[in-house]
Design an enzyme around this catalytic site. Sequence first.
Site, PDB file in Angstrom:
ATOM      1  N   CYS B  87      33.487  92.610  34.601  1.00 21.78           N
ATOM      2  CA  CYS B  87      34.640  93.376  35.082  1.00 21.78           C
ATOM      3  C   CYS B  87      34.628  93.466  36.612  1.00 21.78           C
ATOM      4  O   CYS B  87      34.857  92.484  37.285  1.00 21.78           O
ATOM      5  CB  CYS B  87      34.674  94.741  34.396  1.00 21.78           C
ATOM      6  N   HIS B 195      33.986  93.908  28.497  1.00 20.73           N
ATOM      7  CA  HIS B 195      32.700  94.601  28.660  1.00 20.73           C
ATOM      8  C   HIS B 195      31.805  94.384  27.436  1.00 20.73           C
ATOM      9  O   HIS B 195      31.830  95.212  26.514  1.00 20.73           O
ATOM     10  CB  HIS B 195      32.937  96.106  28.812  1.00 20.73           C
ATOM     11  N   GLU B 197      28.768  95.015  27.104  1.00 14.78           N
ATOM     12  CA  GLU B 197      27.803  96.126  26.925  1.00 14.78           C
ATOM     13  C   GLU B 197      28.438  97.282  26.152  1.00 14.78           C
ATOM     14  O   GLU B 197      27.726  98.132  25.623  1.00 14.78           O
ATOM     15  CB  GLU B 197      27.275  96.591  28.291  1.00 14.78           C
TER      16      GLU B 197
END
Lengths: 90, 226
Positions: B87, B195, B197
């Site tokens: 990002c 994302h 994660e």
Amino acid sequence: MRYAARVEVRLRPGIADPEGATIERALPALGFDDVREVRAGRSFRFEVDADDEDGARRRAEELAHRLLANPVIEDSEVEVHQMAPAGGSR
Amino acid sequence: MSARIGVVVFPGTNCEHDTVLAFERAGAAASLVWHTDERLEGFDALVLPGGFAHGDYVRPGAIARFSPVMGALARFAAGGGPVLGICNGFQVLTEAGLLPGALVKNRGLRFVCAPARVRVDSDRSVLTARIEPGTELEIPVNHFSGSYVCDTRTLAEMRDAGRVVLRYVENPNGSLDDIAGITSPEGNVVGLMPHPERASDALVGSADGLPLLRAMVTAAAAVHAA
């Protein structure tokens, strides 16, 4: 000598400008039916110490190219002018 | 000993702890690196996490690229070290010239924050190695400036070389060629807007990010063993 610099940064032609487009779409509601081709950009003002106007312009252009504008998507235009000496009357 | 991953923190970064946790879950030892640190010798891979580095002032990533850590990171990348930008980290990598193109404001000035379906379109990167091209993953996006642009020649080069590693199944932001993630010519530097994660446990809605994170950990482990 001290020079006042202004750098205008604009999206390059062909890069979508959603901000300009959104402003343009809102204009008829404000009575601005006669305004076309709105492009949004930003401007930066700063002062630079240099021996002469060319030197001041070179430094301002260097700053524009290295930080203020991203050449992949943006063009920049630099203006400089000598400032009145410190302590001078305005 | 497991692969060591450095997660770089700029003033304004805000995804660093999630990123450390997710990489630990993927099998690595992860720790934070402050943006003024120029010693990166102890790491096998580096990650630039999401957030608003230096307030996103001027443009996202524009000031971060001048942080002291970036010179060391560029040398690490030039030596073949695995580098991932997520990002805002992707924006930093393009501003630093470590990946081509730029990320501009989303189509319609729309901030997007939603799960996105992305497709792995190339396995030629440290993030997608050994993942079957065509695999679809559900990974959240959360950004305002995620619309990828580059010139037509760069796009053609990247397409020919399998450097567009991830594409949106439904384009959420106006990104050129539905691009969600790209890699460097050598495949060791990767940037993506989604994302992974935030998709590392079914408890938070999806664990589809884990294969990507594990691929990165495997690349880091190879550096560690070398």
